[in-house]
Design an enzyme around this catalytic site. Structure first.
Site, PDB file in Angstrom:
ATOM      1  N   TYR A 116      38.525  36.754  41.223  1.00 40.40           N
ATOM      2  CA  TYR A 116      39.392  36.778  40.045  1.00 40.40           C
ATOM      3  C   TYR A 116      40.501  37.803  40.272  1.00 40.40           C
ATOM      4  O   TYR A 116      40.244  38.910  40.732  1.00 40.40           O
ATOM      5  CB  TYR A 116      38.586  37.142  38.802  1.00 40.40           C
ATOM      6  CG  TYR A 116      39.428  37.423  37.581  1.00 40.40           C
ATOM      7  CD1 TYR A 116      39.931  36.380  36.811  1.00 40.40           C
ATOM      8  CD2 TYR A 116      39.737  38.729  37.206  1.00 40.40           C
ATOM      9  CE1 TYR A 116      40.719  36.632  35.698  1.00 40.40           C
ATOM     10  CE2 TYR A 116      40.522  38.992  36.094  1.00 40.40           C
ATOM     11  CZ  TYR A 116      41.006  37.944  35.349  1.00 40.40           C
ATOM     12  OH  TYR A 116      41.788  38.210  34.257  1.00 40.40           O
ATOM     13  N   HIS A 117      41.740  37.440  39.924  1.00 37.93           N
ATOM     14  CA  HIS A 117      42.904  38.282  40.206  1.00 37.93           C
ATOM     15  C   HIS A 117      43.284  39.087  38.963  1.00 37.93           C
ATOM     16  O   HIS A 117      43.614  38.526  37.923  1.00 37.93           O
ATOM     17  CB  HIS A 117      44.083  37.406  40.620  1.00 37.93           C
ATOM     18  CG  HIS A 117      45.141  38.117  41.403  1.00 37.93           C
ATOM     19  ND1 HIS A 117      45.778  39.260  40.944  1.00 37.93           N
ATOM     20  CD2 HIS A 117      45.687  37.862  42.628  1.00 37.93           C
ATOM     21  CE1 HIS A 117      46.659  39.663  41.832  1.00 37.93           C
ATOM     22  NE2 HIS A 117      46.624  38.834  42.869  1.00 37.93           N
ATOM     23  N   GLY A 118      43.245  40.419  39.064  1.00 37.14           N
ATOM     24  CA  GLY A 118      43.668  41.279  37.969  1.00 37.14           C
ATOM     25  C   GLY A 118      45.166  41.459  37.943  1.00 37.14           C
ATOM     26  O   GLY A 118      45.894  40.933  38.802  1.00 37.14           O
TER      27      GLY A 118
END
Length: 318
Positions: A116-118
């Site tokens: 998951y990309h913050g």
């Protein structure tokens, strides 16, 4: 008498005006300081990245002499470990950073990590450093094309094996026995995934890569990632239009809060040739969403994430 009275009035007025001005300035400073700090802290990460790039440039310039001293064939091995030690220390001090499930990353052989990309992929930097420091395993990564136009990024990409990534190049890297990390959501998810929602749309490239290379997929999620750095959610429509036009992250980022951060690596999803790319994408998305549900306080809260630096307040995981 009137002259004296007028002088007294002028003195009182000037005193009150000056007092109010000073008091107002102090109040504005107190009120705006947290806001200014929250937008300035992301700059610290940028400076740290440029410091890393500076170290790599110096090392590369002196490689001929260094090679004679170290007697090694891998130009980047020594300085890579030095830079990763700096990032590992930064993660431990500022975020109490941990990795749970690192044993799921193979010591040898290939695997594909989907994460998951913050708002800022600070967790990926820490994770790559931890992998090198603990397992001595370099993880290749895929980055968005615009990053390769940023001054100073090219040498970091060269050292850490960061690539723009096509299906064929990613597949070849995996077939050579490497571990590769990809975020299907990319910059779009970074800018607009405010509530830990996966924004993958119909992106199936990673699934096609995994099926072609016949490798397992390791789901990855970092707890409190959105509490460390956030993007401004006001004006979402405007920034969506800007992203559609330029394909660049233009929504302002704020944060840098020293919240507790833990990267969770799920059990590998084995290769299954009977799955279609669509089915594999859904399976991986479900695995990451399960990691989010089990490990992340929802909705995210910066204050609670700060308290989680204290073991008593940490979310109990299943």
């Amino acid at each position: 008498m009137s002259v004296f009275f007028q002088g007294f009035v002028n003195f009182t007025r000037d005193y009150i005006v000056n007092y109010i001005d000073i008091d107002y300035s102090l109040w504005m400073t107190w009120f705006l300081a947290p806001l200014l700090i929250s937008f300035l802290l992301p700059v610290v990460i940028a400076l740290f990245l440029y410091f890393s790039a500076f170290v790599l440039y110096i090392y590369k310039l002196h490689w001929t002499n260094i090679r004679k001293t170290l007697q090694t064939g891998d130009m980047w091995d020594t300085v890579r470990k030095f830079v990763c030690a700096l990032w590992d220390a930064h993660g431990w001090i500022w975020h109490g950073y941990e990795v749970r499930g690192l044993e799921n990353v193979p010591d040898t052989g290939s695997a594909l990590i989907i994460y998951y990309h913050g708002a800022i992929p600070i967790d990926l930097y820490y994770f790559l450093a931890k992998s090198i420091c603990v397992k001595n395993r370099l993880i290749h990564t895929v980055a968005d094309h615009f990053l390769f136009k940023v001054p100073g990024f090219s040498i970091i990409a060269e050292c850490m094996n960061v690539i723009p990534g096509t299906i064929q190049t990613c597949s070849n890297i995996l077939k050579e026995g490497n571990v590769l990390a990809i975020s299907p959501g990319g910059v779009y998810e970074a800018q607009f995934g405010h509530t830990y929602n996966l924004l993958w749309k119909r992106r199936l490239g990673f699934a096609k890569v995994a099926l072609e290379a016949k490798v397992p997929i390791i789901p990855m999620f970092t707890q409190n990632l959105r509490e460390a750095f956030r993007t401004v959610s006001i004006g979402k429509r405007f920034f969506l239009k800007m992203y559609a036009m330029f394909k660049m992250p233009l929504a302002p980022v704020y944060g840098g809060f020293p919240v507790k951060m833990v990267t969770h690596l799920g059990k590998p999803i084995p290769y299954d040739g009977n799955l279609t790319p669509e089915q594999l994408q859904a399976k991986v998305a479900a695995a990451i969403e399960d990691l989010i549900q089990k490990n992340q306080r929802l909705p995210g809260n910066i204050l609670f994430a700060l308290f989680e630096r204290i073991p008593f307040f940490r979310k109990k995981t299943a």
